[in-house]
Design a protein around this motif. Structure first.
Motif: not given
Length: 300
Positions: A6-32
């Motif tokens: 499962l981990k290998n499968a998810l790496k293919k399907t979601a790595q870019a998504f997770i990387d982007n989300v982690s970067r976005i949420l590192s800003r902490r301030k929940i604005d528009d």
């Protein structure tokens, strides 16, 4: 084994998504700006417009209600878990034979899945499984099922190409009873969700099976191809309404960049996801666990 698959499968399907989300949420301030960025990435991962909006709304409400210091990404993980269905195990019948009818559109991987399920139930549930080759329309479908069945050492009941699938289902039921099998898995032909004659054929298979008082249909999983993304949910809605699908199995997760669609399944279909198939070997079948799925999603 299952975790690594499962981990290998998810790496293919979601790595870019997770990387982007982690970067976005590192800003902490929940604005528009943050919410717009989250929405864009959810859409790119094929979560769907409505579900993406609901996920962001739920995330904002949950994060704003927490008093202690919590990382936004941890809150987001919890929200994603809430948008996935709980897992429910199959309850095998007390009658002599429990029947599982596999349904779905063309090319979703039903035939391969039948063999994987056979091996899983024999190994993990101590079931004695018989396969029924009711896909009599697709060229070489019967041969393909027999090849897979041989790999997992399971017997198959089959007729001729273009013969009546309901008749084969009926014969398979009688064979299961007479030979002492307690589980019958029926492989049906792939069909589009808008083909009325083929939907009626599935209804006929159900009726024929239930004529025998010693058998019970315990599950009708609809097989959803992860590469179809959110369109798979649209197909499943029709099958669920007409045939009464009772669960979902996701296939080809290792080949898809659209796997975000599964976060809309709970709202749209109200069906459990029983398994995920993420490979081409008989062992590549994983019991779905929503908490473990999200955990591995962010570790992949």
């Amino acid at each position: 084994m299952a975790v690594s698959i499962l981990k290998n499968a998810l790496k293919k399907t979601a790595q870019a998504f997770i990387d982007n989300v982690s970067r976005i949420l590192s800003r902490r301030k929940i604005d528009d700006s943050l919410k717009d960025s989250l929405f864009e990435n959810l859409i790119l991962w094929d979560v769907g417009v409505e579900t993406s909006q609901e996920i962001i709304k739920a995330f904002e409400e949950k994060y704003s209600s927490i008093k202690e210091e919590v990382e936004p990404i941890e809150v987001f993980k919890g929200v994603l878990i809430d948008f996935l269905p709980d897992t429910l195990n199959i309850k095998f019948s007390e009658k002599k034979v429990s029947v599982i009818i596999i349904i779905g559109v063309n090319g979703s991987g039903k035939t391969t899945l039948c063999a994987k399920l056979s091996k899983y139930f024999e190994k993990n549930n101590n079931r004695k499984v018989l396969l029924s080759a009711c896909d009599t329309f697709r060229a070489a479908a019967i041969k393909q099922l027999k090849i897979w069945a041989e790999r997992v050492n399971v017997k198959v009941i089959a007729g001729e190409e273009e013969s009546d699938p309901a008749s084969i289902a009926f014969d398979s039921t009688k064979a299961a009873l007479s030979r002492g099998y307690d589980t019958l898995i029926i492989d049906t032909a792939g069909r589009l969700h808008n083909k009325e004659n083929l939907l009626r054929e599935l209804e006929k298979i159900k009726r024929v099976i239930l004529k025998n008082q010693d058998v019970d249909i315990v599950d009708i999983p609809i097989v959803l191809d992860a590469t179809n993304g959110v369109n798979a949910i649209l197909q499943a809605e029709i099958f669920t309404q007409r045939i009464g699908a009772t669960s979902i199995i996701i296939t080809k997760l290792d080949s898809s960049f659209k796997a975000g669609f599964i976060f809309g399944i709970e709202k749209k279909l109200k069906l459990p996801i029983r398994f995920i198939s993420a490979g081409e070997t008989p062992d590549d079948l994983i019991v779905f666990d929503r908490t473990e799925y999200v955990k591995l999603l962010f570790e992949a």
